[in-house]
Design a protein around this motif. Sequence first.
Motif, short mmCIF file in Angstrom:
data_model
loop_
_atom_site.label_atom_id
_atom_site.label_comp_id
_atom_site.label_asym_id
_atom_site.label_seq_id
_atom_site.Cartn_x
_atom_site.Cartn_y
_atom_site.Cartn_z
N ARG A 1 0.85 -1.18 0.00
CA ARG A 1 0.00 0.00 0.00
C ARG A 1 0.89 1.23 0.00
NH1 ARG A 1 -2.43 -3.10 4.08
NH2 ARG A 1 -1.61 -1.71 5.70
N PRO A 2 0.39 2.38 -0.50
CA PRO A 2 1.24 3.57 -0.67
C PRO A 2 2.06 3.98 0.55
CG PRO A 2 -0.82 3.90 -1.79
CD PRO A 2 -0.94 2.59 -1.06
N LYS A 3 1.49 3.93 1.75
CA LYS A 3 2.23 4.40 2.93
C LYS A 3 2.61 3.27 3.87
CE LYS A 3 0.54 9.14 2.89
NZ LYS A 3 -0.05 10.26 3.67
N ARG A 4 2.57 2.03 3.38
CA ARG A 4 2.95 0.90 4.21
C ARG A 4 4.46 0.67 4.08
NH1 ARG A 4 1.01 -5.49 3.93
NH2 ARG A 4 1.23 -5.85 6.19
N LYS A 5 5.12 0.39 5.20
CA LYS A 5 6.56 0.13 5.19
C LYS A 5 6.82 -1.24 4.55
CE LYS A 5 7.45 2.90 9.31
NZ LYS A 5 7.89 2.91 10.73
N MET A 6 7.50 -1.23 3.42
CA MET A 6 7.74 -2.45 2.66
C MET A 6 9.20 -2.90 2.71
SD MET A 6 4.69 -3.02 1.70
CE MET A 6 4.98 -4.45 0.66
N GLY A 7 10.09 -1.99 3.13
CA GLY A 7 11.51 -2.34 3.19
C GLY A 7 12.34 -1.10 3.48
N HIS A 8 13.63 -1.23 3.36
CA HIS A 8 14.52 -0.08 3.48
C HIS A 8 15.79 -0.34 2.69
CE1 HIS A 8 16.19 -2.59 6.80
NE2 HIS A 8 17.33 -2.03 6.46
N ILE A 9 16.48 0.73 2.35
CA ILE A 9 17.76 0.64 1.65
C ILE A 9 18.80 1.38 2.46
CG2 ILE A 9 19.04 1.13 -0.47
CD1 ILE A 9 16.40 1.18 -1.96
N THR A 10 19.93 0.75 2.69
CA THR A 10 21.05 1.39 3.37
C THR A 10 22.16 1.65 2.35
OG1 THR A 10 20.52 0.22 5.42
CG2 THR A 10 22.71 1.21 5.26
N PHE A 11 22.53 2.92 2.23
CA PHE A 11 23.61 3.33 1.33
C PHE A 11 24.85 3.57 2.18
CE2 PHE A 11 19.60 4.64 -0.56
CZ PHE A 11 19.72 4.27 -1.89
N VAL A 12 25.75 2.61 2.20
CA VAL A 12 26.95 2.70 3.04
C VAL A 12 28.02 3.52 2.34
CG1 VAL A 12 28.79 1.38 4.16
CG2 VAL A 12 26.44 0.51 4.17
#
Length: 332
Positions: free
Chosen positions: A304-315
């Motif tokens: 859904r548009p505002k549901r937390k689906m994941g994250h990305i870490t840019f090291v």
Amino acid sequence: MKTIGIIGGGQLGLMIIEQAHLLGARTVCLDPAADAPAFALSDERIVAAYDDPAALEELCRRSDVVTYEFENVPGSVLIPLEKRYNIPQGFRPLYDSQDRLREKENARAGGLGYDGHGQLVLKTEADIEKALPMLAVPCILEQFVPFDFEASVVLVSDGSRVVTFPIGRNVHRDGILDLCFVPAGEMDDELRGRMAAAGERFMLTCGYRGILAIEFFVKGREFFFNEMAPRPHNSGHYTIEDCTTNQFRELVRFLLGEPLQEPRLVAPTVMKNILGQDLEAAEAIAAENRPGVHVRLYGKTESRPKRKMGHITFVGMTPAEYGAVWADRFVK
């Protein structure tokens, strides 16, 4: 082999389980959703409501130690269980985080300025009507405190020692965390040190054990307590790839009775929260398999548009580099 019971089966539970398995522990997880993300890895699962007494009793009975992965579990349901089972964090931090008055008094007792969550800003007389639904519970009316930005810190304590993760600056969009920049470049070492020390003092003063995330509002050289969460925190997800240990691992160490390890930041980093509207972009970035870019998707069955689906870490990335290279890949 010890078994860790987890109340809640969301992405935080999933990442707790990952670290528990790495440290040689089993897990049993309770969640009302049969497709909860944590069930994909948990050794055992219980599908039931968070406040189901029989289900909670069964979870505790199967576990050597029990924790909770989000603060919406009614703190009161843990009070009778804590007397008979090993719930080392106890009900108190969960219970306190669910009441603004208790949270405020604890912040003051710990020597912190306080802002608080669940707020509504009253700018005109017309705004008063919007606040009426909040009056079903005791409320606090205070002068608005302007701030420059929000920062957060994650701490883990065994009751005598506290380990503190690097402080990040948080950027929200529509009330949801969007980006976390670590270290918080707008703060020098002296200010970061005072904030970390304040968090440690607060945790020890309140007698909290286990994990605690604290959000602060920063104004110039001062900071104010905003809110706390007695669980792993979205702003601390960067620690998985960019610290020598991470928030989930140290929580598991605490639960297993192992010595805590002091974390160290590996490099500057940017953590981007992936909501439903950015899931397609995140999947494309994952397929590119770029060094230093770590995409974690939570395996939720419905986007859904505002549901937390994941994250990305840019090291190894600064805020300026993120803005120049990556920001346009996501919905604005």
